[in-house]
Every structure is written in structure tokens, then in C-alpha cells.
Scaffold this active site. Structure first.
Site, PDB file in Angstrom:
ATOM      1  N   ASP A  87       5.139   2.895  -1.084  1.00  0.00           N
ATOM      2  CA  ASP A  87       6.176   3.879  -0.394  1.00  0.00           C
ATOM      3  C   ASP A  87       6.694   3.308  -2.440  1.00  0.00           C
ATOM      4  O   ASP A  87       6.809   4.820  -2.837  1.00  0.00           O
ATOM      5  CB  ASP A  87       6.921   4.141   0.330  1.00  0.00           C
ATOM      6  CG  ASP A  87       7.229   2.923   0.849  1.00  0.00           C
ATOM      7  OD1 ASP A  87       6.927   1.868   0.673  1.00  0.00           O
ATOM      8  OD2 ASP A  87       8.319   2.943   1.859  1.00  0.00           O
TER       9      ASP A  87
ATOM     10  N   ASP B 236      -6.852   4.928  -2.504  1.00  0.00           N
ATOM     11  CA  ASP B 236      -7.369   6.541  -2.633  1.00  0.00           C
ATOM     12  C   ASP B 236      -5.850   7.606  -3.129  1.00  0.00           C
ATOM     13  O   ASP B 236      -6.092   7.963  -4.318  1.00  0.00           O
ATOM     14  CB  ASP B 236      -7.854   6.945  -1.617  1.00  0.00           C
ATOM     15  CG  ASP B 236      -7.771   8.528  -2.055  1.00  0.00           C
ATOM     16  OD1 ASP B 236      -8.733   8.749  -3.041  1.00  0.00           O
ATOM     17  OD2 ASP B 236      -9.018   8.231  -0.125  1.00  0.00           O
TER      18      ASP B 236
END
Ligand code: NAD
Length: 368
Positions: free
Chosen positions: A227, A251
């Protein structure tokens, strides 16, 4: 030296952009005394039309026999192309998944580099861009959530779906080694991205990455939670060299990193296994909206060929020459339609098509 290159031209703009990358490779051959022999391999929609399958066993054998594979792109317009009326395992993209699996391509490399000349395309503020950025996202490609056991079933009367995120130490070690090897060829810093405050798989990831790091004392290692990494990419992208991460985090982060560079037509990629073999392709798709118009940007494919020179053939000088030629062409003000500046700046540059861009890059390749 002599190299055998498997070539998947594919669909849409694929053949147009691959033609230019081959032109550049041939020029590298001339300038540096190598020869590249090309073996055309059918995959994607063109293969469906010719054989009924997106990738035949014969095509896989051809790819395995090559030293590396250079690919354009596959697929068509997903709303209108008849290929998308076929069952999922017979559609163009199934060919690519099958190829990655057959060749055990577990490491995906996507550079995100900001060219000074294309600063305008970067959505970040000037003070954030600073002197620019040059990072490599190394994503594990064959494990994790996308390949774990999954089930959707009714449990106690409630529909429940479960996906499993699993990694073993061997899978982590082999990608980590690749990441450190690449960092050694660059600015010698690895940022390993995980979610070790929550996930067991991330705690194992961190432990194994630390073990691998001991074999690379010249490379600095830092850990970052995913994050935080998502924030740092838009707050201070210049801090990153190699970002090493698992499949799903990679990804998402690689798409975020590519967006901050501006244009999809500039972004190369590589997928590697644990030999020198690799599959090299632009990050974009087959762009059916512009196929056949001669306006696609071939630079991502040309830079993918440069990655092939560097990572599969160990031809660093030759790869540098290709990257330098691209920089030079941009500096001289040549642009394809997708990287044209807007407004007044337009007058400063010259718009060129796919073929001309390939010619310009090829002409600027010379042994330094
Ligand atoms: P896309 O990347 O093909 O196109 C998105 C936009 O970017 C389009 O406007 C296109 O014109 C532009 N673009 C892409 N590459 C460009 C280039 N080199 N130069 C200039 N502009 C470029 O994505 P999409 O439209 O979502 O997908 C089209 C097809 O490509 C689909 O069938 C999809 O499945 C396939 N696809 C294939 C790959 C691959 O081969 N690895 C990757 C992504 C998508």
C-alpha cells in the site's frame, strides 16, 4: 555471434511493429558483427484462422528451439472479432498463457522510464518528476493468487468464493535471484514489496528475499508494504530501481508505474525463465483501432528487442546502442501520433509513421 530469434508477429499492429524491431536488430547485427536468424511462429488470432488453435504444439516446439522469442501482440477487437465467440481456451489470449506456461516464464520485467523529451506526457507534477525516473518492476508470473486453488460454493446457505495465495520458498528464491541479478546490472537497489504485516505468504517472501540478498552484498535491499509502494510510485518515483514483488501486487503496481510514464507505445517488457531464454514484447495490446494505418508506435517493441539483447544474449553494449538511438530520435523531435505533444509544442516536433520511426532508430545505431 549467431542468434536464433523466434518471432511472433501476431495480430493487429503486431506485424507492423515487429517489422521495425527486426529492422533495428538487423542494423545491430551489421554494426556489431552478429547475425539474427528469424523463425516465424504463429500465435493468437492468425493461428486460430490458420490451424483452429491459438497455439499449436508445433509452435511451442519452435519457440523452445529459439534462443529467445520476440513478440508483437495478439488478439482482436473483443466486441466484434469472431475469435471472441470461441470458448475461452480457444481464444487468442489462451495461446499466450499456454506459451508462458510451456516455457516456464516465471519472471516478468517491465521497465518504467521517463524520457526527458516526453515529460509532458507524465501526469505527475514537475517537482515530483524531478530528474526523471528509471525503474524496473520485477513481477512473479506463475504463482500466487492467480494460480492458487479456488472454489465458489454454497456454505451454510451462503454463496462463498475462495481464492488461495500460495508461494513456496523455491518460487520466491528463483524470482528474488533474478531480481538481484538485474539490480546488479543497474543502480544496485532492490525494493521488495509485500504485505508482511498481514499475510503469511509475504512473511515467507521477506525471509527468503533476505536470504538471497546475502549473496549480493553490493546490492542494497529495502522492504516496502504494497500500500505504501502504491503511494510512493506517485509521490517519489525517482527513489526506485528494481521493485521485486509477487504476482498480483506486481500486476497492479506495474500498470500504475506504466501510467506515470505517459504512453503505452513506449513500454517494453520481458518474461524470463531460469535459463537465458526470454519472451520479449511491448506492454500494449494489438490496438485494433489503429491496425493497418501505419501509425503505431514501434518503440516499445524496439526497446523489447533491446531487452532481449541485454538479458538473453548478454549484449549490453548493443542494448545500450539501441536505447541511445531511441533517445536520440526523440531528442531530434521525431514523434509517432500517440506521443505527439498537444498545443503550441506541436510545432517543435515532426510526426512520423511506424516505418519511418523504425528507419530513424536503425540509422542511429552505431558502436559507441
Ligand atoms: P491496446 O493496448 O491494444 O490498446 C489500448 C490503446 O492504446 C488503443 O487506443 C491503442 O491504439 C493504443 N496503443 C496500444 N499500443 C500502441 C502503440 N504501439 N502505438 C500507438 N498506440 C498504441 O489494448 P486493448 O484495446 O484493450 O486490447 C486490444 C486487443 O489486444 C485485445 O484483444 C486484447 O486482449 C489484446 N491484448 C494483447 C496483449 C498481448 O498481446 N500481450 C496485451 C494487452 C491486450
Amino acid at each position: 555471434m549467431d542468434f536464433k530469434v523466434g518471432v511472433i508477429s501476431g495480430d493487429g499492429i503486431g506485424p507492423e511493429i515487429v517489422r521495425e524491431a527486426k529492422k533495428v536488430l538487423d542494423r545491430v547485427g551489421e554494426a556489431f558483427g552478429h547475425s539474427f536468424a528469424y523463425d516465424e511462429i504463429l500465435m493468437g488470432g492468425v493461428s486460430i484462422d490458420a490451424t483452429g488453435e491459438p497455439l499449436t504444439d508445433g509452435a511451442i516446439a519452435q519457440a523452445k528451439a529459439a534462443d529467445a522469442v520476440l513478440m508483437g501482440s495478439i488478439g482482436g477487437n473483443t466486441s466484434t472479432s469472431p475469435w471472441y465467440k470461441l470458448p475461452a481456451n480457444l481464444r487468442p489470449e489462451a495461446g499466450l498463457l499456454k506459451l508462458r506456461k510451456s516455457l516456464n516464464l516465471f519472471a516478468n520485467l517491465r521497465p518504467a522510464y521517463l524520457y526527458g523529451e516526453l515529460r509532458e506526457a507524465c501526469p505527475l507534477r514537475d517537482d515530483i518528476i524531478g530528474d526523471g525516473f528509471d525503474m524496473m518492476i520485477m513481477r512473479e508470473l506463475t504463482g500466487g493468487l492467480y494460480f492458487g486453488e479456488r472454489v465458489t460454493e454454497e456454505r451454510d446457505g451462503v454463496m462463498t468464493a475462495v481464492d488461495t495465495l500460495s508461494y513456496n520458498e523455491h518460487e520466491i528464491r528463483r524470482i528474488a535471484k533474478r531480481g538481484f541479478d538485474i539490480a546488479r546490472k543497474r543502480r544496485k537497489k532492490v525494493t521488495s514489496v509485500d504485505k508482511a504485516n498481514v499475510l503469511d505468504s509475504s512473511r515467507l517472501w521477506r525471509k527468503v528475499v533476505e536470504e538471497v540478498a546475502k549473496g549480493y552484498p553490493e546490492v542494497a535491499l529495502e522492504h516496502m508494504l504494497v500500500d505504501n509502494c502504491a503511494m510512493q510510485l506517485v509521490k517519489d518515483p525517482g527513489q526506485f530501481d528494481v521493485i521485486l514483488t509477487e504476482n498480483m501486487f506486481g500486476d497492479i503496481l506495474s500498470d500504475e508505474a506504466s501510467m506515470v510514464t505517459g504512453s503505452i507505445g513506449m513500454l517494453s517488457s520481458a518474461s524470463l525463465n531460469d535459463t537465458k531464454f526470454g519472451l520479449y514484447e511491448p506492454s500494449g495490446g494489438s490496438a485494433p483501432d489503429i491496425a493497418g494505418k501505419g501509425i503505431a508506435n514501434p518503440i516499445a517493441t524496439i526497446l523489447s528487442a533491446a531487452m532481449m539483447l541485454r538479458y538473453s544474449f548478454d549484449l549490453d553494449r548493443e542494448a545500450d546502442a539501441v536505447e541511445e538511438a531511441v533517445r536520440q530520435v526523440l531528442k531530434e523531435g521525431y514523434r509517432t501520433a500517440d506521443i505527439m505533444p498537444q498545443g503550441e509544442d506541436k510545432a517543435q516536433v515532426t510526426q512520423v509513421g511506424t516505418e519511418k520511426m523504425g528507419d530513424l532508430v536503425a540509422q542511429r545505431i552505431s558502436p559507441a
